[in-house]
Design an enzyme around this catalytic site. Structure first.
Site, PDB file in Angstrom:
ATOM      1  CG  HIS A 136      -1.772   1.182   1.398  1.00  0.00           C
ATOM      2  ND1 HIS A 136      -3.092   1.219   0.999  1.00  0.00           N
ATOM      3  CD2 HIS A 136      -1.523   2.404   1.926  1.00  0.00           C
ATOM      4  CE1 HIS A 136      -3.604   2.407   1.265  1.00  0.00           C
ATOM      5  NE2 HIS A 136      -2.668   3.144   1.843  1.00  0.00           N
ATOM      6  CD  GLU A 137       2.154   3.539   3.662  1.00  0.00           C
ATOM      7  OE1 GLU A 137       2.478   4.621   3.123  1.00  0.00           O
ATOM      8  OE2 GLU A 137       1.132   3.411   4.354  1.00  0.00           O
ATOM      9  CG  HIS A 140       0.002   6.146  -0.536  1.00  0.00           C
ATOM     10  ND1 HIS A 140      -1.090   6.731  -1.123  1.00  0.00           N
ATOM     11  CD2 HIS A 140      -0.457   5.569   0.616  1.00  0.00           C
ATOM     12  CE1 HIS A 140      -2.168   6.530  -0.374  1.00  0.00           C
ATOM     13  NE2 HIS A 140      -1.811   5.819   0.675  1.00  0.00           N
ATOM     14  CD  GLU A 195      -5.486   6.282   2.224  1.00  0.00           C
ATOM     15  OE1 GLU A 195      -4.815   5.320   1.838  1.00  0.00           O
ATOM     16  OE2 GLU A 195      -5.177   6.955   3.220  1.00  0.00           O
TER      17      GLU A 195
END
Length: 265
Positions: A136-137, A140, A195
């Site tokens: 997930h990071e 980003h 997100e």
């Protein structure tokens, strides 16, 4: 473990009171002395990717210097090293990982490819869930969300202090300037679209690395469950959720995506 101010978190930004001082680790930054290296608002608008990358590099060095880092000779540090040993680059960008020995159940990324995981998260999540959060990071970073957040924070700081600003954006940031960026970034949030995109990246990341497709959903559900419990970890997770109420919906969305994958594969 100690506590830490963490920026660009997986769930949402933590809110800081509008005080003149910001505590990070054992140090106190006077945020009244803010961003005197910004020439004007226009200079912030025209920041290049290289400027943002350099600013991110300076920022993560500051964070690492002001927070307890678990070395690879520790249990937490060795575990993260094992999990990320094959994740050193993405999209031509070098990645680097460290553990902060703090109680926060959290992780964050910087635009230079630095990803930091809090010890509290490693303690409550299994390997698959930790890797999903890391995915997930990375999402980003790949989607430039963290670069955009840094640019917006710098612009806000420059706009707020343009009248007395001197110098240029290429100058090395001071502690006070980094403190001001921290104050602005701590209140920043990624949009629901950002997100969801990072969640989707994490899902594909898990599939590509033969990780449980339910790992992202499980990680989100674990954080939701923690937020309803007691103790310091629960309190900090609840603090995050108070500014980002869509976590249960995200967990459900990821589970449905994993269900479809299982049916079709």
């Amino acid at each position: 473990m100690r506590t830490v101010v963490i920026l660009w978190v997986m769930m949402a930004g933590m809110t800081l009171p509008a005080h003149a001082q910001l505590k990070v680790g054992n140090k106190t930054i006077n945020t009244k002395k803010v961003v005197n290296a910004a020439a004007d608002v226009a200079s912030a608008i025209t920041l290049s990717d290289a400027d943002i990358t350099e600013m991110s590099r300076e920022y993560i060095e500051w964070m690492d210097a002001n927070n307890p880092v678990a070395g690879t000779d520790t249990e937490l540090g060795a575990r993260l090293e094992r999990l990320t040993q094959d994740l050193k680059q993405t999209g031509g960008m070098d990645l680097n990982f460290k553990v902060y020995y703090v109680v926060d159940v959290n992780a964050f990324a910087c635009g230079d490819g630095s990803i930091r995981v809090c010890g509290g998260l490693l303690e409550v999540m299994d390997d698959a869930e930790v890797l999903a959060v890391i995915g997930h990071e990375i999402g980003h970073v790949v989607n430039t969300d963290v670069k955009d957040a840094m640019k917006n924070a710098y612009l806000t700081s420059a706009a707020k202090n343009a009248a007395g600003a001197t110098g240029g954006v290429a100058e090395k940031l001071s502690d006070s300037q980094l403190g001001d960026l921290a104050q602005v970034l701590s209140g920043a949030q990624f949009s629901q679209k950002q997100e969801n995109a990072a969640d989707d990246y994490a899902f594909e990341f898990c599939i590509a690395n033969e990780i449980d497709p339910y790992a992202m959903s499980n990680a989100l559900n674990k954080l939701v469950e923690l937020s309803s419990g007691r103790g310091e970890k629960a309190s900090r997770v609840s603090q995050m959720f108070s500014t980002h109420p869509d976590s249960e919906k995200r967990a459900k969305r990821m589970k449905e995506k994993a269900d479809r994958y299982r049916v079709n594969n």
